[in-house]
Design an enzyme around this catalytic site. Structure first.
Site, PDB file in Angstrom:
ATOM      1  N   SER A 135      47.199  40.623  49.745  1.00 57.98           N
ATOM      2  CA  SER A 135      47.582  39.446  50.487  1.00 57.98           C
ATOM      3  C   SER A 135      49.045  39.696  51.159  1.00 57.98           C
ATOM      4  CB  SER A 135      47.802  38.336  49.300  1.00 57.98           C
ATOM      5  OG  SER A 135      48.363  37.159  50.151  1.00 57.98           O
TER       6      SER A 135
ATOM      7  N   TYR B  62      51.997  35.715  41.937  1.00 56.37           N
ATOM      8  CA  TYR B  62      50.908  36.208  42.895  1.00 56.37           C
ATOM      9  C   TYR B  62      51.422  37.107  43.877  1.00 56.37           C
ATOM     10  CZ  TYR B  62      47.158  35.731  46.420  1.00 56.37           C
ATOM     11  OH  TYR B  62      46.182  35.908  47.503  1.00 56.37           O
TER      12      TYR B  62
HETATM   13  N1  LIG Z   1      41.568  33.013  51.745  1.00 60.10           N
HETATM   14  C1  LIG Z   1      42.846  33.305  51.968  1.00 60.10           C
HETATM   15  O1  LIG Z   1      43.548  32.858  52.850  1.00 60.10           O
HETATM   16  C2  LIG Z   1      43.369  34.771  51.299  1.00 60.10           C
HETATM   17  C3  LIG Z   1      44.616  35.305  51.897  1.00 60.10           C
HETATM   18  C4  LIG Z   1      45.173  36.549  51.144  1.00 60.10           C
HETATM   19  C5  LIG Z   1      44.329  37.018  50.088  1.00 60.10           C
HETATM   20  N2  LIG Z   1      43.202  36.469  49.932  1.00 60.10           N
HETATM   21  C6  LIG Z   1      42.411  37.104  48.686  1.00 60.10           C
HETATM   22  O2  LIG Z   1      41.339  37.103  48.897  1.00 60.10           O
HETATM   23  C7  LIG Z   1      40.451  37.231  47.847  1.00 60.10           C
HETATM   24  C8  LIG Z   1      39.425  36.128  47.804  1.00 60.10           C
HETATM   25  O3  LIG Z   1      40.221  34.929  48.084  1.00 60.10           O
HETATM   26  P1  LIG Z   1      39.283  33.637  48.404  1.00 60.10           P
HETATM   27  O4  LIG Z   1      40.275  32.857  49.137  1.00 60.10           O
HETATM   28  O5  LIG Z   1      38.023  33.937  48.694  1.00 60.10           O
HETATM   29  O6  LIG Z   1      39.336  32.828  46.986  1.00 60.10           O
HETATM   30  P2  LIG Z   1      38.303  32.478  45.846  1.00 60.10           P
HETATM   31  O7  LIG Z   1      38.903  31.862  44.910  1.00 60.10           O
HETATM   32  O8  LIG Z   1      37.084  32.035  46.497  1.00 60.10           O
HETATM   33  O9  LIG Z   1      37.762  33.739  45.419  1.00 60.10           O
HETATM   34  C9  LIG Z   1      38.491  34.280  44.070  1.00 60.10           C
HETATM   35  C10 LIG Z   1      37.523  34.318  43.058  1.00 60.10           C
HETATM   36  O10 LIG Z   1      37.758  35.345  41.953  1.00 60.10           O
HETATM   37  C11 LIG Z   1      37.323  34.888  40.704  1.00 60.10           C
HETATM   38  N3  LIG Z   1      38.134  35.045  39.566  1.00 60.10           N
HETATM   39  C12 LIG Z   1      39.443  34.688  39.577  1.00 60.10           C
HETATM   40  N4  LIG Z   1      39.911  35.555  38.215  1.00 60.10           N
HETATM   41  C13 LIG Z   1      38.927  36.179  37.723  1.00 60.10           C
HETATM   42  C14 LIG Z   1      38.879  36.929  36.668  1.00 60.10           C
HETATM   43  N5  LIG Z   1      39.730  37.145  35.802  1.00 60.10           N
HETATM   44  N6  LIG Z   1      37.541  37.508  36.516  1.00 60.10           N
HETATM   45  C15 LIG Z   1      36.484  37.438  37.391  1.00 60.10           C
HETATM   46  N7  LIG Z   1      36.700  36.772  38.408  1.00 60.10           N
HETATM   47  C16 LIG Z   1      37.688  36.236  38.710  1.00 60.10           C
HETATM   48  C17 LIG Z   1      37.484  33.007  40.856  1.00 60.10           C
HETATM   49  O11 LIG Z   1      36.433  32.502  40.059  1.00 60.10           O
HETATM   50  C18 LIG Z   1      36.894  33.219  42.551  1.00 60.10           C
HETATM   51  O12 LIG Z   1      35.683  32.847  42.589  1.00 60.10           O
HETATM   52  C19 LIG Z   1      41.699  37.150  46.539  1.00 60.10           C
HETATM   53  O13 LIG Z   1      41.912  38.326  46.181  1.00 60.10           O
HETATM   54  C20 LIG Z   1      42.812  36.425  47.180  1.00 60.10           C
HETATM   55  O14 LIG Z   1      43.920  36.611  46.500  1.00 60.10           O
HETATM   56  C21 LIG Z   1      42.868  35.311  50.462  1.00 60.10           C
END
Ligand SMILES: NC(=O)c1ccc[n+]([C@@H]2O[C@H](COP(=O)([O-])OP(=O)(O)OC[C@H]3O[C@@H](n4cnc5c(N)ncnc54)[C@H](O)[C@@H]3O)[C@@H](O)[C@H]2O)c1
Length: 262
Positions: free
Chosen positions: A148, A161
């Site tokens: 991230s 985080y």
């Molecule tokens: N959306 C954004 O703006 C953004 C920005 C930077 C980074 N990210 C990263 O992108 C990735 C996806 O994010 P997103 O926005 O789609 O969020 P999201 O919450 O939809 O996806 C994360 C998923 O991980 C699952 N999860 C969490 N802990 C877990 C565990 N211990 N075991 C199994 N599954 C687990 C959750 O249930 C969830 O479905 C993440 O790594 C997030 O940190 C997202």
């Protein structure tokens, strides 16, 4: 439309948001996909949609911070599809109720720190640990870890985080280094703001507006933008790229404006 024909991919955190878009994109390009999430019901729904599109997919549930779960996900994928070519470590704790407790250095609850490290970083280690021997046995593979922009600079909140995601960068370089000659590449994607349904629902219009202005592109990133980068890093078209951090943030990390505050 078949950059991953005959390949097998695992997408963690695939129940929604970026992971669900990526699982669908890899399947569209010919991969059989294991969709894994702590939310097993939603992971199975995503896998079901992929199967209805004509591709092969399974949904698997469990907490990937636990080694037994990571091991069994790898075993179940190999049992179903015979091999592992692509591992996309996308799972992370993003629930606003959890992140609300992830604050500053003097206030950090130890359980939030520890859970962030094991779920955001430890899960990626455990999935690499158990997938790498399978990739080695078939001549290689591609690992795409998710970080991230929060790992690139400090902020006034969400210390755990940010630190857990910074650890992903080092993990990726170590895996790329030890496994490169076995044909295994490892790269880190560093997203900025990506407009998933959850992000849209939880960020106030003011914050979204500010983030939109800090983005250099005329639009803000969508899950599909990240899915296409994962596809590229998973495919042979990126065969000379390994150990790298690749930002996908509309240029947000490429500038600081001293004049406008954006
Ligand atoms: N959306 C954004 O703006 C953004 C920005 C930077 C980074 N990210 C990263 O992108 C990735 C996806 O994010 P997103 O926005 O789609 O969020 P999201 O919450 O939809 O996806 C994360 C998923 O991980 C699952 N999860 C969490 N802990 C877990 C565990 N211990 N075991 C199994 N599954 C687990 C959750 O249930 C969830 O479905 C993440 O790594 C997030 O940190 C997202």
């Amino acid at each position: 439309m078949s950059r991953l024909a005959g390949k097998v991919a695992i997408v963690t955190g695939g129940a929604g948001g970026i992971g669900a878009a990526t699982a669908a994109e890899l399947a569209r390009e010919g991969a059989a996909v294991a969709v894994v999430d702590i939310d097993e019901v939603k992971a199975e729904e995503v896998a079901d949609r992929i199967r209805h599109s004509g591709a092969r997919a399974i949904g698997l549930g469990g907490d990937l911070a636990e080694e037994d779960v990571a091991r069994s996900v790898v075993h179940a994928t190999v049992a179903e599809f015979g091999r592992i070519d692509v591992l996309h470590n996308n799972a992370a704790l993003t629930a606003s109720s959890f992140l609300a407790r992830d604050t500053t250095v003097s206030e950090m609850p130890l359980d939030v720190w520890q859970r962030s490290m094991e779920a955001n970083l430890g899960s990626q280690l455990l999935m690499c640990k158990h997938a790498v021997p399978e990739m080695r046995s078939t001549g290689g593979g591609s690992i795409v870890n998710m970080s991230s922009g929060a790992a690139l600079s400090g902020d006034r909140t969400r210390l755990a985080y940010g630190v857990s995601k910074a650890g992903v960068h080092a993990l990726t370089m170590y895996v790329a280094t030890s496994e490169g000659k076995a044909g295994i590449r490892a790269n880190t994607i560093v997203p900025g703001l990506i407009l998933t349904d959850a992000v849209r629902a939880h960020l106030s219009p003011d914050i979204l507006d500010g983030l939109g202005r800090a983005t250099l592109t005329p639009y803000v990133g969508q899950p599909q933008d990240v899915a296409e980068l994962v596809l590229f890093l998973a495919s042979e078209q990126s065969r000379y790229i390994t150990g790298q951090m690749i930002s996908i943030d509309g240029g947000m990390s490429a500038h600081v404006s001293m004049n406008t505050g954006d």
